[in-house]
Design a protein around this motif. Sequence first.
Motif, PDB file in Angstrom:
ATOM      1  N   ARG A 116       0.848  -1.196   0.000  1.00 42.03           N
ATOM      2  CA  ARG A 116       0.000   0.000   0.000  1.00 42.03           C
ATOM      3  C   ARG A 116       0.887   1.251   0.000  1.00 42.03           C
ATOM      4  O   ARG A 116       1.842   1.355   0.747  1.00 42.03           O
ATOM      5  CB  ARG A 116      -0.903  -0.002   1.233  1.00 42.03           C
ATOM      6  N   GLY A 117       0.540   2.197  -0.866  1.00 43.57           N
ATOM      7  CA  GLY A 117       1.287   3.446  -0.960  1.00 43.57           C
ATOM      8  C   GLY A 117       0.908   4.408   0.151  1.00 43.57           C
ATOM      9  O   GLY A 117      -0.046   4.187   0.900  1.00 43.57           O
ATOM     10  N   GLU A 118       1.646   5.496   0.230  1.00 40.23           N
ATOM     11  CA  GLU A 118       1.376   6.509   1.251  1.00 40.23           C
ATOM     12  C   GLU A 118      -0.002   7.142   1.086  1.00 40.23           C
ATOM     13  O   GLU A 118      -0.573   7.661   2.035  1.00 40.23           O
ATOM     14  CB  GLU A 118       2.457   7.591   1.207  1.00 40.23           C
ATOM     15  N   ASP A 119      -0.544   7.067  -0.142  1.00 42.24           N
ATOM     16  CA  ASP A 119      -1.873   7.629  -0.393  1.00 42.24           C
ATOM     17  C   ASP A 119      -2.989   6.659  -0.004  1.00 42.24           C
ATOM     18  O   ASP A 119      -4.166   6.951  -0.167  1.00 42.24           O
ATOM     19  CB  ASP A 119      -2.014   8.034  -1.852  1.00 42.24           C
ATOM     20  N   GLY A 120      -2.618   5.468   0.502  1.00 37.42           N
ATOM     21  CA  GLY A 120      -3.606   4.481   0.926  1.00 37.42           C
ATOM     22  C   GLY A 120      -4.050   3.530  -0.178  1.00 37.42           C
ATOM     23  O   GLY A 120      -4.872   2.656   0.059  1.00 37.42           O
ATOM     24  N   HIS A 121      -3.509   3.690  -1.379  1.00 38.69           N
ATOM     25  CA  HIS A 121      -3.902   2.865  -2.524  1.00 38.69           C
ATOM     26  C   HIS A 121      -2.760   1.943  -2.942  1.00 38.69           C
ATOM     27  O   HIS A 121      -1.604   2.157  -2.584  1.00 38.69           O
ATOM     28  CB  HIS A 121      -4.289   3.749  -3.716  1.00 38.69           C
ATOM     29  N   PHE A 122      -3.116   0.941  -3.737  1.00 39.84           N
ATOM     30  CA  PHE A 122      -2.118   0.061  -4.322  1.00 39.84           C
ATOM     31  C   PHE A 122      -1.812   0.564  -5.731  1.00 39.84           C
ATOM     32  O   PHE A 122      -2.725   0.913  -6.483  1.00 39.84           O
ATOM     33  CB  PHE A 122      -2.626  -1.385  -4.381  1.00 39.84           C
ATOM     34  N   HIS A 123      -0.541   0.591  -6.072  1.00 41.11           N
ATOM     35  CA  HIS A 123      -0.101   1.048  -7.387  1.00 41.11           C
ATOM     36  C   HIS A 123       0.666  -0.076  -8.064  1.00 41.11           C
ATOM     37  O   HIS A 123       1.462  -0.757  -7.428  1.00 41.11           O
ATOM     38  CB  HIS A 123       0.796   2.283  -7.259  1.00 41.11           C
ATOM     39  N   TRP A 124       0.420  -0.243  -9.369  1.00 36.33           N
ATOM     40  CA  TRP A 124       1.089  -1.299 -10.130  1.00 36.33           C
ATOM     41  C   TRP A 124       1.759  -0.654 -11.338  1.00 36.33           C
ATOM     42  O   TRP A 124       1.082  -0.155 -12.241  1.00 36.33           O
ATOM     43  CB  TRP A 124       0.060  -2.333 -10.571  1.00 36.33           C
ATOM     44  N   PRO A 125       3.080  -0.664 -11.357  1.00 38.81           N
ATOM     45  CA  PRO A 125       3.773  -0.059 -12.497  1.00 38.81           C
ATOM     46  C   PRO A 125       3.578  -0.878 -13.768  1.00 38.81           C
ATOM     47  O   PRO A 125       3.485  -2.105 -13.724  1.00 38.81           O
ATOM     48  CB  PRO A 125       5.242  -0.051 -12.066  1.00 38.81           C
ATOM     49  N   GLY A 126       3.490  -0.179 -14.874  1.00 40.69           N
ATOM     50  CA  GLY A 126       3.311  -0.847 -16.160  1.00 40.69           C
ATOM     51  C   GLY A 126       3.586   0.091 -17.310  1.00 40.69           C
ATOM     52  O   GLY A 126       4.219   1.141 -17.141  1.00 40.69           O
ATOM     53  N   ARG A 127       3.056  -0.287 -18.463  1.00 43.23           N
ATOM     54  CA  ARG A 127       3.248   0.500 -19.678  1.00 43.23           C
ATOM     55  C   ARG A 127       1.969   0.465 -20.503  1.00 43.23           C
ATOM     56  O   ARG A 127       1.293  -0.547 -20.550  1.00 43.23           O
ATOM     57  CB  ARG A 127       4.401  -0.058 -20.503  1.00 43.23           C
ATOM     58  N   VAL A 128       1.689   1.589 -21.140  1.00 43.14           N
ATOM     59  CA  VAL A 128       0.586   1.693 -22.100  1.00 43.14           C
ATOM     60  C   VAL A 128       1.208   2.224 -23.387  1.00 43.14           C
ATOM     61  O   VAL A 128       1.747   3.326 -23.399  1.00 43.14           O
ATOM     62  CB  VAL A 128      -0.517   2.661 -21.623  1.00 43.14           C
ATOM     63  N   GLY A 176     -16.794  10.464  -8.887  1.00 38.35           N
ATOM     64  CA  GLY A 176     -17.104  11.886  -8.938  1.00 38.35           C
ATOM     65  C   GLY A 176     -18.368  12.212  -9.715  1.00 38.35           C
ATOM     66  O   GLY A 176     -18.688  13.375  -9.905  1.00 38.35           O
ATOM     67  N   GLY A 177     -19.089  11.187 -10.183  1.00 38.41           N
ATOM     68  CA  GLY A 177     -20.320  11.413 -10.936  1.00 38.41           C
ATOM     69  C   GLY A 177     -20.172  10.993 -12.385  1.00 38.41           C
ATOM     70  O   GLY A 177     -19.227  10.308 -12.761  1.00 38.41           O
ATOM     71  N   ALA A 178     -21.116  11.439 -13.205  1.00 41.10           N
ATOM     72  CA  ALA A 178     -21.112  11.080 -14.625  1.00 41.10           C
ATOM     73  C   ALA A 178     -19.959  11.777 -15.340  1.00 41.10           C
ATOM     74  O   ALA A 178     -19.602  12.906 -15.018  1.00 41.10           O
ATOM     75  CB  ALA A 178     -22.433  11.464 -15.271  1.00 41.10           C
ATOM     76  N   ALA A 179     -19.370  11.076 -16.315  1.00 38.65           N
ATOM     77  CA  ALA A 179     -18.254  11.635 -17.076  1.00 38.65           C
ATOM     78  C   ALA A 179     -18.373  11.219 -18.535  1.00 38.65           C
ATOM     79  O   ALA A 179     -18.841  10.129 -18.836  1.00 38.65           O
ATOM     80  CB  ALA A 179     -16.926  11.147 -16.503  1.00 38.65           C
ATOM     81  N   GLN A 180     -17.968  12.103 -19.427  1.00 36.96           N
ATOM     82  CA  GLN A 180     -17.954  11.840 -20.858  1.00 36.96           C
ATOM     83  C   GLN A 180     -16.521  11.572 -21.282  1.00 36.96           C
ATOM     84  O   GLN A 180     -15.595  12.226 -20.812  1.00 36.96           O
ATOM     85  CB  GLN A 180     -18.463  13.065 -21.636  1.00 36.96           C
ATOM     86  N   GLY A 181     -16.343  10.631 -22.177  1.00 32.41           N
ATOM     87  CA  GLY A 181     -15.025  10.324 -22.702  1.00 32.41           C
ATOM     88  C   GLY A 181     -15.167   9.538 -23.980  1.00 32.41           C
ATOM     89  O   GLY A 181     -16.161   9.671 -24.693  1.00 32.41           O
ATOM     90  N   PHE A 182     -14.160   8.720 -24.249  1.00 35.55           N
ATOM     91  CA  PHE A 182     -14.242   7.867 -25.422  1.00 35.55           C
ATOM     92  C   PHE A 182     -13.587   6.528 -25.132  1.00 35.55           C
ATOM     93  O   PHE A 182     -12.775   6.401 -24.206  1.00 35.55           O
ATOM     94  CB  PHE A 182     -13.642   8.532 -26.665  1.00 35.55           C
ATOM     95  N   ALA A 183     -13.977   5.537 -25.908  1.00 31.33           N
ATOM     96  CA  ALA A 183     -13.370   4.210 -25.803  1.00 31.33           C
ATOM     97  C   ALA A 183     -12.193   4.150 -26.769  1.00 31.33           C
ATOM     98  O   ALA A 183     -12.180   4.821 -27.805  1.00 31.33           O
ATOM     99  CB  ALA A 183     -14.389   3.134 -26.148  1.00 31.33           C
ATOM    100  N   ALA A 184     -11.192   3.348 -26.399  1.00 34.54           N
ATOM    101  CA  ALA A 184     -10.019   3.140 -27.252  1.00 34.54           C
ATOM    102  C   ALA A 184      -9.474   1.750 -26.963  1.00 34.54           C
ATOM    103  O   ALA A 184      -9.852   1.123 -25.970  1.00 34.54           O
ATOM    104  CB  ALA A 184      -8.967   4.208 -26.984  1.00 34.54           C
ATOM    105  N   ARG A 185      -8.600   1.283 -27.823  1.00 35.03           N
ATOM    106  CA  ARG A 185      -7.922   0.000 -27.591  1.00 35.03           C
ATOM    107  C   ARG A 185      -6.474   0.282 -27.221  1.00 35.03           C
ATOM    108  O   ARG A 185      -5.818   1.114 -27.850  1.00 35.03           O
ATOM    109  CB  ARG A 185      -7.972  -0.877 -28.830  1.00 35.03           C
ATOM    110  N   ALA A 186      -5.998  -0.439 -26.202  1.00 37.54           N
ATOM    111  CA  ALA A 186      -4.636  -0.215 -25.728  1.00 37.54           C
ATOM    112  C   ALA A 186      -3.968  -1.541 -25.418  1.00 37.54           C
ATOM    113  O   ALA A 186      -4.615  -2.484 -24.971  1.00 37.54           O
ATOM    114  CB  ALA A 186      -4.661   0.656 -24.469  1.00 37.54           C
ATOM    115  N   ASP A 187      -2.673  -1.583 -25.656  1.00 38.38           N
ATOM    116  CA  ASP A 187      -1.844  -2.702 -25.208  1.00 38.38           C
ATOM    117  C   ASP A 187      -1.252  -2.306 -23.866  1.00 38.38           C
ATOM    118  O   ASP A 187      -0.536  -1.305 -23.767  1.00 38.38           O
ATOM    119  CB  ASP A 187      -0.722  -2.990 -26.208  1.00 38.38           C
ATOM    120  N   ILE A 188      -1.590  -3.089 -22.847  1.00 38.85           N
ATOM    121  CA  ILE A 188      -1.135  -2.795 -21.489  1.00 38.85           C
ATOM    122  C   ILE A 188      -0.241  -3.925 -21.027  1.00 38.85           C
ATOM    123  O   ILE A 188      -0.591  -5.097 -21.169  1.00 38.85           O
ATOM    124  CB  ILE A 188      -2.343  -2.628 -20.538  1.00 38.85           C
ATOM    125  N   SER A 189       0.908  -3.561 -20.478  1.00 38.97           N
ATOM    126  CA  SER A 189       1.781  -4.564 -19.856  1.00 38.97           C
ATOM    127  C   SER A 189       2.116  -4.074 -18.459  1.00 38.97           C
ATOM    128  O   SER A 189       2.415  -2.905 -18.252  1.00 38.97           O
ATOM    129  CB  SER A 189       3.048  -4.793 -20.694  1.00 38.97           C
TER     130      SER A 189
END
Length: 156
Positions: free
Chosen positions: A45-57, A97-110
């Motif tokens: 657990r990080g200092e912010d109280g969350h778990f972080h996982w390093p990776g690449r996009v 934080g409520g409703a949000a507008q964005g877009f879908a995309a395809r990504a390679d995540i490692s």
Amino acid sequence: MPHTLKLLTIWLLITLVVFLGIQAWERERAASRFQLAGETVVLKRGEDGHFHWPGRVGGIDVDFLVDTGATSTALPQALAERAGLKPLGPVRTFTAGGAAQGFAARADISLEGGVQARALTVTVLPQLGAPLLGMDVLGRLHFSQKPGELRIEPNP
């Protein structure tokens, strides 16, 4: 050398040493939050109280926030643009934080530890502060939590 120039040079060197020391300390602290024990990934657990996982996009280093409450992986729009992700179409989603507008995309995540998701459909949101790793990736894995620690293993 004039006296003022000598003092300026000394202060610049001191500032540089302090800056490099802080950078090394932050790198070491981030590295200690991620451990690999065989095939098991251990996140502290990080200092912010969350778990972080390093990776690449798309070849860009990313520090994912592990979000078991997120249905899908979400990326900030600035990161998606740097990674060269192309919009597939608009999406409307509901975040903490409520409703949000964005877009879908395809990504390679490692992810560190060998976990990969190729051509994963992700949600890209303009106002998102940090990349979120959602259940579309985490659901493929077995994970358990102890105080201050998240252990992640490939499904048997």
